[in-house]
Design a protein around this motif. Sequence first.
Motif, PDB file in Angstrom:
ATOM      1  N   SER A  97      -7.048  15.260   8.161  1.00  0.00           N
ATOM      2  CA  SER A  97      -6.459  16.393   8.897  1.00  0.00           C
ATOM      3  C   SER A  97      -4.935  16.322   8.905  1.00  0.00           C
ATOM      4  CB  SER A  97      -6.962  16.393  10.343  1.00  0.00           C
ATOM      5  OG  SER A  97      -6.504  15.243  11.043  1.00  0.00           O
ATOM      6  N   MET A  98      -4.373  15.384   8.122  1.00  0.00           N
ATOM      7  CA  MET A  98      -2.921  15.161   8.140  1.00  0.00           C
ATOM      8  C   MET A  98      -2.272  15.439   6.787  1.00  0.00           C
ATOM      9  SD  MET A  98      -2.851  11.538  10.213  1.00  0.00           S
ATOM     10  CE  MET A  98      -3.925  11.257  11.648  1.00  0.00           C
ATOM     11  N   SER A  99      -2.928  16.244   5.958  1.00  0.00           N
ATOM     12  CA  SER A  99      -2.417  16.557   4.629  1.00  0.00           C
ATOM     13  C   SER A  99      -2.283  15.281   3.788  1.00  0.00           C
ATOM     14  CB  SER A  99      -1.063  17.275   4.721  1.00  0.00           C
ATOM     15  OG  SER A  99      -0.650  17.770   3.465  1.00  0.00           O
ATOM     16  N   CYS A 100      -3.411  14.549   3.689  1.00  0.00           N
ATOM     17  CA  CYS A 100      -3.422  13.282   2.961  1.00  0.00           C
ATOM     18  C   CYS A 100      -3.658  13.526   1.468  1.00  0.00           C
ATOM     19  CB  CYS A 100      -4.523  12.379   3.526  1.00  0.00           C
ATOM     20  SG  CYS A 100      -6.190  13.047   3.297  1.00  0.00           S
ATOM     21  N   PRO A 101      -3.374  12.511   0.623  1.00  0.00           N
ATOM     22  CA  PRO A 101      -2.706  11.249   0.951  1.00  0.00           C
ATOM     23  C   PRO A 101      -1.212  11.480   1.130  1.00  0.00           C
ATOM     24  CG  PRO A 101      -3.085  11.373  -1.400  1.00  0.00           C
ATOM     25  CD  PRO A 101      -3.728  12.607  -0.816  1.00  0.00           C
ATOM     26  N   PHE A 102      -0.559  10.524   1.801  1.00  0.00           N
ATOM     27  CA  PHE A 102       0.879  10.654   2.011  1.00  0.00           C
ATOM     28  C   PHE A 102       1.484   9.275   2.208  1.00  0.00           C
ATOM     29  CE2 PHE A 102      -1.319  11.148   6.058  1.00  0.00           C
ATOM     30  CZ  PHE A 102      -0.639  10.304   6.917  1.00  0.00           C
ATOM     31  N   ASP A 103       2.798   9.208   2.095  1.00  0.00           N
ATOM     32  CA  ASP A 103       3.533   7.965   2.299  1.00  0.00           C
ATOM     33  C   ASP A 103       4.413   8.084   3.534  1.00  0.00           C
ATOM     34  OD1 ASP A 103       2.453   6.909  -0.030  1.00  0.00           O
ATOM     35  OD2 ASP A 103       4.161   7.511  -1.273  1.00  0.00           O
ATOM     36  N   LEU A 104       4.598   6.973   4.218  1.00  0.00           N
ATOM     37  CA  LEU A 104       5.496   6.907   5.362  1.00  0.00           C
ATOM     38  C   LEU A 104       6.484   5.769   5.136  1.00  0.00           C
ATOM     39  CD1 LEU A 104       2.891   7.223   8.283  1.00  0.00           C
ATOM     40  CD2 LEU A 104       4.453   9.015   7.483  1.00  0.00           C
ATOM     41  N   ARG A 105       7.676   5.918   5.649  1.00  0.00           N
ATOM     42  CA  ARG A 105       8.659   4.849   5.606  1.00  0.00           C
ATOM     43  C   ARG A 105       8.676   4.161   6.964  1.00  0.00           C
ATOM     44  NH1 ARG A 105      10.562   1.995   1.844  1.00  0.00           N
ATOM     45  NH2 ARG A 105      10.951   3.872   0.608  1.00  0.00           N
ATOM     46  N   ILE A 106       8.425   2.840   6.982  1.00  0.00           N
ATOM     47  CA  ILE A 106       8.403   2.068   8.218  1.00  0.00           C
ATOM     48  C   ILE A 106       9.667   1.205   8.287  1.00  0.00           C
ATOM     49  CG2 ILE A 106       7.109   0.462   9.663  1.00  0.00           C
ATOM     50  CD1 ILE A 106       5.472   2.899   8.983  1.00  0.00           C
TER      51      ILE A 106
ATOM     52  N   VAL B  23      14.534 -12.177   2.547  1.00  0.00           N
ATOM     53  CA  VAL B  23      13.170 -12.035   3.048  1.00  0.00           C
ATOM     54  C   VAL B  23      12.953 -10.551   3.284  1.00  0.00           C
ATOM     55  CG1 VAL B  23      11.527 -12.608   4.862  1.00  0.00           C
ATOM     56  CG2 VAL B  23      13.255 -14.287   4.184  1.00  0.00           C
ATOM     57  N   ARG B  24      11.932 -10.005   2.665  1.00  0.00           N
ATOM     58  CA  ARG B  24      11.702  -8.572   2.822  1.00  0.00           C
ATOM     59  C   ARG B  24      10.212  -8.286   2.916  1.00  0.00           C
ATOM     60  NH1 ARG B  24      10.245  -5.859  -1.852  1.00  0.00           N
ATOM     61  NH2 ARG B  24      10.302  -7.072  -3.771  1.00  0.00           N
ATOM     62  N   LEU B  25       9.905  -7.110   3.413  1.00  0.00           N
ATOM     63  CA  LEU B  25       8.520  -6.657   3.515  1.00  0.00           C
ATOM     64  C   LEU B  25       8.183  -5.818   2.299  1.00  0.00           C
ATOM     65  CD1 LEU B  25       8.633  -5.646   7.281  1.00  0.00           C
ATOM     66  CD2 LEU B  25       7.366  -7.570   6.315  1.00  0.00           C
ATOM     67  N   ASN B  26       7.055  -6.115   1.659  1.00  0.00           N
ATOM     68  CA  ASN B  26       6.625  -5.361   0.488  1.00  0.00           C
ATOM     69  C   ASN B  26       5.977  -4.045   0.898  1.00  0.00           C
ATOM     70  OD1 ASN B  26       7.408  -7.376  -1.373  1.00  0.00           O
ATOM     71  ND2 ASN B  26       5.493  -8.484  -1.016  1.00  0.00           N
ATOM     72  N   ASP B  27       6.056  -3.066   0.024  1.00  0.00           N
ATOM     73  CA  ASP B  27       5.303  -1.834   0.233  1.00  0.00           C
ATOM     74  C   ASP B  27       3.820  -2.184   0.280  1.00  0.00           C
ATOM     75  OD1 ASP B  27       7.725  -0.561   0.069  1.00  0.00           O
ATOM     76  OD2 ASP B  27       7.448   0.155  -1.981  1.00  0.00           O
ATOM     77  N   MET B  28       3.059  -1.424   1.043  1.00  0.00           N
ATOM     78  CA  MET B  28       1.641  -1.759   1.181  1.00  0.00           C
ATOM     79  C   MET B  28       0.813  -0.528   1.531  1.00  0.00           C
ATOM     80  SD  MET B  28       1.656  -3.795   4.844  1.00  0.00           S
ATOM     81  CE  MET B  28       3.214  -4.641   4.561  1.00  0.00           C
TER      82      MET B  28
ATOM     83  N   LEU C  53      13.855  -8.049  10.464  1.00  0.00           N
ATOM     84  CA  LEU C  53      14.139  -7.007  11.449  1.00  0.00           C
ATOM     85  C   LEU C  53      15.030  -5.926  10.837  1.00  0.00           C
ATOM     86  CD1 LEU C  53      14.813  -9.077  14.703  1.00  0.00           C
ATOM     87  CD2 LEU C  53      12.774  -7.753  14.109  1.00  0.00           C
ATOM     88  N   GLY C  54      14.634  -4.679  11.016  1.00  0.00           N
ATOM     89  CA  GLY C  54      15.366  -3.571  10.434  1.00  0.00           C
ATOM     90  C   GLY C  54      15.039  -3.330   8.975  1.00  0.00           C
ATOM     91  N   GLY C  55      14.170  -4.179   8.402  1.00  0.00           N
ATOM     92  CA  GLY C  55      13.772  -3.982   7.014  1.00  0.00           C
ATOM     93  C   GLY C  55      12.797  -2.823   6.869  1.00  0.00           C
ATOM     94  N   GLU C  56      12.796  -2.210   5.713  1.00  0.00           N
ATOM     95  CA  GLU C  56      11.961  -1.035   5.466  1.00  0.00           C
ATOM     96  C   GLU C  56      10.896  -1.330   4.421  1.00  0.00           C
ATOM     97  OE1 GLU C  56      14.383   2.260   4.389  1.00  0.00           O
ATOM     98  OE2 GLU C  56      15.615   2.184   6.203  1.00  0.00           O
ATOM     99  N   PHE C  57       9.764  -0.660   4.567  1.00  0.00           N
ATOM    100  CA  PHE C  57       8.745  -0.714   3.517  1.00  0.00           C
ATOM    101  C   PHE C  57       7.996   0.615   3.503  1.00  0.00           C
ATOM    102  CE2 PHE C  57       6.614  -2.312   7.297  1.00  0.00           C
ATOM    103  CZ  PHE C  57       5.343  -1.761   7.250  1.00  0.00           C
ATOM    104  N   LEU C  58       7.401   0.905   2.356  1.00  0.00           N
ATOM    105  CA  LEU C  58       6.651   2.144   2.168  1.00  0.00           C
ATOM    106  C   LEU C  58       5.184   1.890   2.504  1.00  0.00           C
ATOM    107  CD1 LEU C  58       7.180   5.064   1.004  1.00  0.00           C
ATOM    108  CD2 LEU C  58       6.133   4.214  -1.100  1.00  0.00           C
TER     109      LEU C  58
END
Length: 330
Positions: free
Chosen positions: A262-271, A235-240, A315-320
Amino acid sequence: MTARHRMAFVAALAASAACLLAAPTQAQETMLAPSEFVACLTRPGGIAPVYPPEAFDRRDGGTVRVELEFSAPDSAPTVRILGKDAFESLREAVRQHVMPFRLPCLPVGHAPVTIRQDYVFTPNDGRKVVATAPQEPRDASQRQLGCLKTIGDQGLSEYPKAALRTAQQGVVLLALTFEHPDRSPQIKVVARPASPHLVSSARDFASRLRMPCLKDSALTIDFSYVFVIDGGDRVRLNDMALASLVRLAKSYPKGVYFDTRSMSCPFDLRIVYWQPHRRNAVLQLDKDVESRRAFMDWLAEIELQMPEKARNPVLGGEFLLQVPCIVVDL
């Protein structure tokens, strides 16, 4: 201070129960989380100050960075505004806001505790003021984490045969409190899968951890154990995209305004997803942009809607997370 470690137990599932093989491997991930002092910080005036009317009328905005030093549990903090690049009316609004703050869990005679926070004033129609999460400087705790070790020569605990036989997988999240350099930590189960065998295995391993360089005060660590079977279900979380994240959210802090332009967009974050048990970890990938800090703290509080059976495995899974140039006004 608290920190987060992550270990993965991977086992091969054979066709016959008599041939069950445990082949554990180890992966480790560390992240400092709020200290016990941050957790007990009381803020009678709420999370953010009121936007000064005169500053709003002039459309004066900016970020006020503040450092609070607490010396007693029932006394006001010493307030230091870091930098002078914000308007004085905004700095004064922050001073007035933080003066009622107290640290009731601070032991009498304890060394002063410093907490830092940013307040972002955005003069839009909603007069939004967004605060970053309070943080305690934690260099000393980070250094102590480096000496964490396992006693004995057993290595990782074996994947429990009873759980392996029934294809039980999941995440065990433990809070480990070290009070002595040569003793087992106190163990608290924060999140658990359905199988009690996996919880027992995680507790067994945690009982063999030591922190020989521990100094005067106790140190609490969030430690996660991930039990997965080679070839088993996942079971995993998809990038979104950001819009999808908000649409799928079960809960998030309201009353916020962010302009990612004001945040140098667009950008990606790892959650790294930990809700509802802990704040999510939010990591910048391209570069360290200071103006994203309050936005990232907001993302750390988002809990997603999902079926009950998926809540533990992710829990502890990552997505972009893809963040476009957009205004978030919620």
